[in-house]
Design a protein around this motif. Structure first.
Motif, PDB file in Angstrom:
ATOM      1  N   ASP A 176     -26.821  16.314 -80.262  1.00  0.00           N
ATOM      2  CA  ASP A 176     -25.870  16.535 -78.854  1.00  0.00           C
ATOM      3  C   ASP A 176     -26.338  16.611 -77.644  1.00  0.00           C
ATOM      4  O   ASP A 176     -27.317  17.463 -77.521  1.00  0.00           O
ATOM      5  N   ILE A 177     -25.686  15.812 -76.884  1.00  0.00           N
ATOM      6  CA  ILE A 177     -26.523  15.647 -75.511  1.00  0.00           C
ATOM      7  C   ILE A 177     -25.494  16.246 -74.593  1.00  0.00           C
ATOM      8  O   ILE A 177     -24.523  15.586 -73.977  1.00  0.00           O
ATOM      9  N   PRO A 178     -25.441  17.569 -73.958  1.00  0.00           N
ATOM     10  CA  PRO A 178     -24.625  17.990 -72.797  1.00  0.00           C
ATOM     11  C   PRO A 178     -24.716  17.362 -71.563  1.00  0.00           C
ATOM     12  O   PRO A 178     -25.692  16.578 -71.189  1.00  0.00           O
ATOM     13  N   ALA A 179     -23.746  17.499 -70.780  1.00  0.00           N
ATOM     14  CA  ALA A 179     -23.674  17.118 -69.274  1.00  0.00           C
ATOM     15  C   ALA A 179     -22.815  17.800 -68.615  1.00  0.00           C
ATOM     16  O   ALA A 179     -22.177  18.766 -69.014  1.00  0.00           O
ATOM     17  N   PRO A 180     -22.672  17.463 -67.236  1.00  0.00           N
ATOM     18  CA  PRO A 180     -21.846  18.342 -66.280  1.00  0.00           C
ATOM     19  C   PRO A 180     -20.405  17.987 -66.552  1.00  0.00           C
ATOM     20  O   PRO A 180     -19.882  17.068 -66.915  1.00  0.00           O
ATOM     21  N   ASP A 181     -19.684  19.073 -66.268  1.00  0.00           N
ATOM     22  CA  ASP A 181     -18.194  18.968 -66.109  1.00  0.00           C
ATOM     23  C   ASP A 181     -17.658  19.961 -65.039  1.00  0.00           C
ATOM     24  O   ASP A 181     -18.630  20.132 -63.921  1.00  0.00           O
ATOM     25  N   GLY A 185     -33.192  12.434 -63.997  1.00  0.00           N
ATOM     26  CA  GLY A 185     -31.906  12.027 -63.937  1.00  0.00           C
ATOM     27  C   GLY A 185     -31.655  10.605 -63.579  1.00  0.00           C
ATOM     28  O   GLY A 185     -32.857  10.026 -63.045  1.00  0.00           O
ATOM     29  N   SER A 186     -30.460  10.161 -63.376  1.00  0.00           N
ATOM     30  CA  SER A 186     -30.496   8.676 -63.340  1.00  0.00           C
ATOM     31  C   SER A 186     -29.941   8.329 -61.846  1.00  0.00           C
ATOM     32  O   SER A 186     -28.942   9.188 -61.314  1.00  0.00           O
ATOM     33  N   HIS A 187     -30.359   7.453 -61.155  1.00  0.00           N
ATOM     34  CA  HIS A 187     -29.791   6.969 -59.745  1.00  0.00           C
ATOM     35  C   HIS A 187     -28.225   6.639 -60.304  1.00  0.00           C
ATOM     36  O   HIS A 187     -27.993   5.940 -61.396  1.00  0.00           O
ATOM     37  N   GLY A 188     -27.372   6.987 -59.210  1.00  0.00           N
ATOM     38  CA  GLY A 188     -25.983   6.482 -59.533  1.00  0.00           C
ATOM     39  C   GLY A 188     -25.244   7.473 -60.300  1.00  0.00           C
ATOM     40  O   GLY A 188     -23.963   7.384 -60.428  1.00  0.00           O
ATOM     41  N   ARG A 189     -25.870   8.518 -60.783  1.00  0.00           N
ATOM     42  CA  ARG A 189     -25.101   9.436 -61.919  1.00  0.00           C
ATOM     43  C   ARG A 189     -24.076  10.358 -61.129  1.00  0.00           C
ATOM     44  O   ARG A 189     -22.923  10.372 -61.501  1.00  0.00           O
ATOM     45  N   VAL A 190     -24.359  10.886 -60.136  1.00  0.00           N
ATOM     46  CA  VAL A 190     -23.731  11.679 -59.286  1.00  0.00           C
ATOM     47  C   VAL A 190     -22.353  11.158 -58.781  1.00  0.00           C
ATOM     48  O   VAL A 190     -21.154  11.686 -58.895  1.00  0.00           O
ATOM     49  N   GLU A 191     -22.366   9.809 -58.211  1.00  0.00           N
ATOM     50  CA  GLU A 191     -21.243   9.302 -57.806  1.00  0.00           C
ATOM     51  C   GLU A 191     -20.282   8.227 -59.185  1.00  0.00           C
ATOM     52  O   GLU A 191     -19.411   7.709 -58.771  1.00  0.00           O
ATOM     53  N   ALA A 192     -21.315   8.257 -60.380  1.00  0.00           N
ATOM     54  CA  ALA A 192     -20.729   7.435 -61.270  1.00  0.00           C
ATOM     55  C   ALA A 192     -19.225   7.655 -61.643  1.00  0.00           C
ATOM     56  O   ALA A 192     -18.552   6.868 -61.984  1.00  0.00           O
ATOM     57  N   GLN A 234      -5.796  14.451 -55.982  1.00  0.00           N
ATOM     58  CA  GLN A 234      -5.794  16.155 -55.845  1.00  0.00           C
ATOM     59  C   GLN A 234      -7.166  16.330 -56.771  1.00  0.00           C
ATOM     60  O   GLN A 234      -7.427  16.142 -57.834  1.00  0.00           O
ATOM     61  N   GLY A 235      -7.883  17.138 -55.856  1.00  0.00           N
ATOM     62  CA  GLY A 235      -9.184  17.514 -56.465  1.00  0.00           C
ATOM     63  C   GLY A 235     -10.317  16.622 -55.461  1.00  0.00           C
ATOM     64  O   GLY A 235     -10.280  15.563 -55.705  1.00  0.00           O
ATOM     65  N   PHE A 236     -11.026  17.713 -54.780  1.00  0.00           N
ATOM     66  CA  PHE A 236     -11.968  17.172 -54.063  1.00  0.00           C
ATOM     67  C   PHE A 236     -13.264  17.580 -54.255  1.00  0.00           C
ATOM     68  O   PHE A 236     -14.153  17.970 -53.486  1.00  0.00           O
ATOM     69  N   GLY A 237     -13.725  17.472 -55.902  1.00  0.00           N
ATOM     70  CA  GLY A 237     -15.063  18.027 -56.082  1.00  0.00           C
ATOM     71  C   GLY A 237     -15.867  16.716 -56.409  1.00  0.00           C
ATOM     72  O   GLY A 237     -15.625  15.795 -55.675  1.00  0.00           O
ATOM     73  N   LYS A 238     -16.539  16.847 -57.490  1.00  0.00           N
ATOM     74  CA  LYS A 238     -17.715  15.726 -57.584  1.00  0.00           C
ATOM     75  C   LYS A 238     -16.933  14.379 -57.916  1.00  0.00           C
ATOM     76  O   LYS A 238     -17.361  13.261 -57.398  1.00  0.00           O
ATOM     77  N   VAL A 239     -15.898  14.347 -58.639  1.00  0.00           N
ATOM     78  CA  VAL A 239     -15.080  13.140 -58.924  1.00  0.00           C
ATOM     79  C   VAL A 239     -14.007  12.707 -57.745  1.00  0.00           C
ATOM     80  O   VAL A 239     -14.284  11.521 -57.289  1.00  0.00           O
ATOM     81  N   LEU A 297      -1.518   7.753 -57.437  1.00  0.00           N
ATOM     82  CA  LEU A 297      -1.865   9.193 -57.749  1.00  0.00           C
ATOM     83  C   LEU A 297      -3.032   9.319 -58.460  1.00  0.00           C
ATOM     84  O   LEU A 297      -2.967   8.881 -59.539  1.00  0.00           O
ATOM     85  N   ILE A 298      -4.033  10.292 -58.141  1.00  0.00           N
ATOM     86  CA  ILE A 298      -5.266  10.474 -58.676  1.00  0.00           C
ATOM     87  C   ILE A 298      -5.391  11.775 -58.817  1.00  0.00           C
ATOM     88  O   ILE A 298      -5.886  12.428 -58.038  1.00  0.00           O
ATOM     89  N   PRO A 299      -5.022  12.463 -60.197  1.00  0.00           N
ATOM     90  CA  PRO A 299      -5.161  13.991 -60.440  1.00  0.00           C
ATOM     91  C   PRO A 299      -6.631  13.875 -60.656  1.00  0.00           C
ATOM     92  O   PRO A 299      -7.259  13.482 -61.733  1.00  0.00           O
ATOM     93  N   ALA A 300      -7.450  14.519 -59.887  1.00  0.00           N
ATOM     94  CA  ALA A 300      -8.889  14.781 -60.161  1.00  0.00           C
ATOM     95  C   ALA A 300      -9.403  16.192 -60.088  1.00  0.00           C
ATOM     96  O   ALA A 300     -10.381  16.458 -59.745  1.00  0.00           O
ATOM     97  N   ALA A 301      -8.526  17.027 -60.733  1.00  0.00           N
ATOM     98  CA  ALA A 301      -8.825  18.750 -60.560  1.00  0.00           C
ATOM     99  C   ALA A 301      -8.912  18.956 -61.956  1.00  0.00           C
ATOM    100  O   ALA A 301      -9.881  18.663 -62.848  1.00  0.00           O
ATOM    101  N   LEU A 302      -7.832  19.695 -62.570  1.00  0.00           N
ATOM    102  CA  LEU A 302      -8.178  20.187 -63.785  1.00  0.00           C
ATOM    103  C   LEU A 302      -6.847  19.699 -64.699  1.00  0.00           C
ATOM    104  O   LEU A 302      -6.130  18.751 -64.252  1.00  0.00           O
ATOM    105  N   GLY A 303      -6.729  19.911 -65.845  1.00  0.00           N
ATOM    106  CA  GLY A 303      -5.675  19.540 -66.704  1.00  0.00           C
ATOM    107  C   GLY A 303      -4.130  20.079 -66.448  1.00  0.00           C
ATOM    108  O   GLY A 303      -4.280  20.801 -65.826  1.00  0.00           O
ATOM    109  N   ALA A 304      -3.280  19.048 -67.079  1.00  0.00           N
ATOM    110  CA  ALA A 304      -1.853  19.525 -67.102  1.00  0.00           C
ATOM    111  C   ALA A 304      -1.312  19.613 -65.565  1.00  0.00           C
ATOM    112  O   ALA A 304      -0.375  20.365 -65.281  1.00  0.00           O
ATOM    113  N   ALA A 305      -2.206  18.873 -64.641  1.00  0.00           N
ATOM    114  CA  ALA A 305      -1.347  19.011 -63.230  1.00  0.00           C
ATOM    115  C   ALA A 305      -0.222  18.443 -63.061  1.00  0.00           C
ATOM    116  O   ALA A 305       0.837  18.680 -62.521  1.00  0.00           O
TER     117      ALA A 305
END
Ligand code: NAD
Length: 421
Positions: free
Chosen positions: A142-147, A182-189, A217-222, A295-303
């Motif tokens: 099991d390999i975790p990742a950021p969220d 880490g991999s190149h291109g992961r942050v913006e992937a 909606q949402g101006f974080g990593k994604v 429209l791009i909801p990019a914050a949390l669920g159920a927007a």
């Protein structure tokens, strides 16, 4: 949000059930596909900097590993619980299968608000979590990742905590800083994949990307990288928002200036509402109802939920966040002819590069950004091509096509391996 709204887990089950009905799958197997393989909740005692004790809960849900090791992010959010983690873990199973990558689905995190903790407290809490679940994770398990609210910093701590016990294993976690494998291109992937999907979806609806009006909606990593890549493609980002509120500009926001004014060199961020001379303020609620192509909801669920779905005016909704459209709202969007690009496709670009990071770690190599991007595009192209032909062949929408393709692949491996003792 309406109290009768389905939970994240119920919504994934609803989407999956629709696909299993389309595929005519018997109820026994359907039950097994819906149920997580393992749900773990651990107690996380934390000695605060002021000497007091705080106790949090850590969750890891491993949903299905018939196609390969479990894979999925860790989020730090006060409302995280087992049910929510189960829904998100299931979503990962369908995402990994849709991308045709030999991994399964998992998710988890800690029910904390990291903004109320010091950096040292977050580090202790993260490492305590890993010491409590170290036997369940690993490069072949099991390999975790950021969220949400986790990133390279937390992944570095996870790598350290795991490595202290098991020896050198950079492939135990992805989304690490470059210096730690880490991999190149992961942050913006993920943002890249969202922009890729938005462009393909516009193509399918004959909407010209050049000048297409987009709200995020949402101006974080994604959201940040989605805005950047989409504006590079000529789209007009008319509005963006974060938890502090939103910003609107009819002529299109200057995305580069927005990023510069909201990101500090030390990695800390400011709200888009604290910038100057870029646009006028708009609420998160109003942003969702703007008359835009995408429209791009990019914050949390159920927007997008039963309360606001009738006010959505976009032609296309691209689900950058996980489960940003509830299953109740999804039915209404379908009736209204608004196309929804499902999360398991739209935001899968991050997972693809996470997988490529794991591959690089196992090779003991670091590829160039060009090689990573090329491989990422190959996976995204393949998924879109499979999906478009499934939609055309069966006359079904994006979400149903995505879930049927994914479910079919998981069922195939389950049958090949034999899933009952
Ligand atoms: P993040 O923590 O970097 O950013 C989240 C953004 O949403 C921030 O701008 C925050 O201010 C905003 N936000 C939070 N609550 C809000 C609210 N109530 N209203 C409006 N805005 C709000 O997280 P992220 O990594 O950008 O993830 C965003 C979404 O994308 C999540 O649903 C996550 O599960 C999903 N996702 C992330 C990745 C990834 O690689 N990071 C991959 C796939 C899916």
């Amino acid at each position: 949000m309406s109290t009768t709204e389905h939970t994240p887990r119920e919504c994934v089950k609803t989407f999956l059930d629709q696909a299993l009905r389309e595929l005519d799958i018997e109820p026994e197997l359907a039950y097994l596909l819906e149920t997580p393989h393992r749900t773990v909740e651990v107690e996380l005692p934390l000695r605060l900097d002021n000497g007091e004790l705080a106790v949090y809960s850590g969750f890891r849900v491993q949903h299905d590993n018939s196609r390969g090791p479990f894979k999925g992010g860790l989020r730090f959010h006060p409302q995280l619980d087992a049910d929510h983690s189960q829904g998100l873990a299931s979503l990962m199973t369908w995402k990994t299968a849709l991308m045709n990558i030999p991994m399964g689905g998992a998710k988890g995190g800690i029910n904390c608000d990291p903004s109320e903790l010091s950096v040292a407290e977050v580090e202790r809490l993260t490492k305590m979590f890993i010491t409590r679940i170290e036997a369940l994770i690993g490069p072949d398990r099991d390999i975790p990742a950021p969220d949400v609210a986790t990133g390279g910093r937390e992944m570095a701590w996870i790598y350290d905590a795991y490595t202290q016990i098991h020896g050198h294993h950079p492939d135990v976690v992805t989304g690490k800083p470059l210096e730690l494998g880490g991999s190149h291109g992961r942050v913006e992937a993920t943002g890249f994949g969202v922009a890729f999907s938005a462009e393909r979806a516009c193509g399918a609806r004959d909407i010209d990307m050049d000048g297409a009006r987009i709200a995020i909606q949402g101006f974080g990593k994604v959201g940040t990288y989605a805005a950047q890549f989409l504006s590079e493609k000529g789209a007009k980002i008319v509005a963006v928002s974060d938890v502090g509120g939103g910003l609107f500009n009819e002529d299109g926001l200057d995305v580069a200036a927005l990023i510069e004014q909201t990101r500090d060199e030390d990695g800390s961020t400011k709200s888009v509402t604290e910038t100057s001379n870029l646009g006028k303020e708009i609420s998160n609620e109003a942003l969702l109802t703007l008359d835009v192509s995408v429209l791009i909801p990019a914050a949390l669920g159920a927007a997008i939920n039963s309360d606001n779905v009738h006010d959505i005016s976009a032609d296309i909704v691209v689900e950058a966040a996980n489960l940003p459209v509830t299953c109740d709202a999804d039915d209404v969007l379908k009736e209204r002819g608004i196309a929804v690009i499902p999360d398991i496709l739209a935001n899968a670009g991050g997972f693809v590069v996470s997988y490529l990071e794991w591959v690089q770690n196992r090779q003991g190599r670091q590829w160039t950004e060009e090689i990573v991007r090329e491989a990422q595009i190959e996976y995204l192209e393949a998924a879109w091509t499979t999906l478009e032909s499934r939609m055309a062949d069966n006359n079904i929408n994006f979400r149903l096509a995505a879930y049927t393709v994914a479910a079919e692949r998981v069922i195939k491996t389950k049958n090949l391996r034999g899933y009952l003792l």
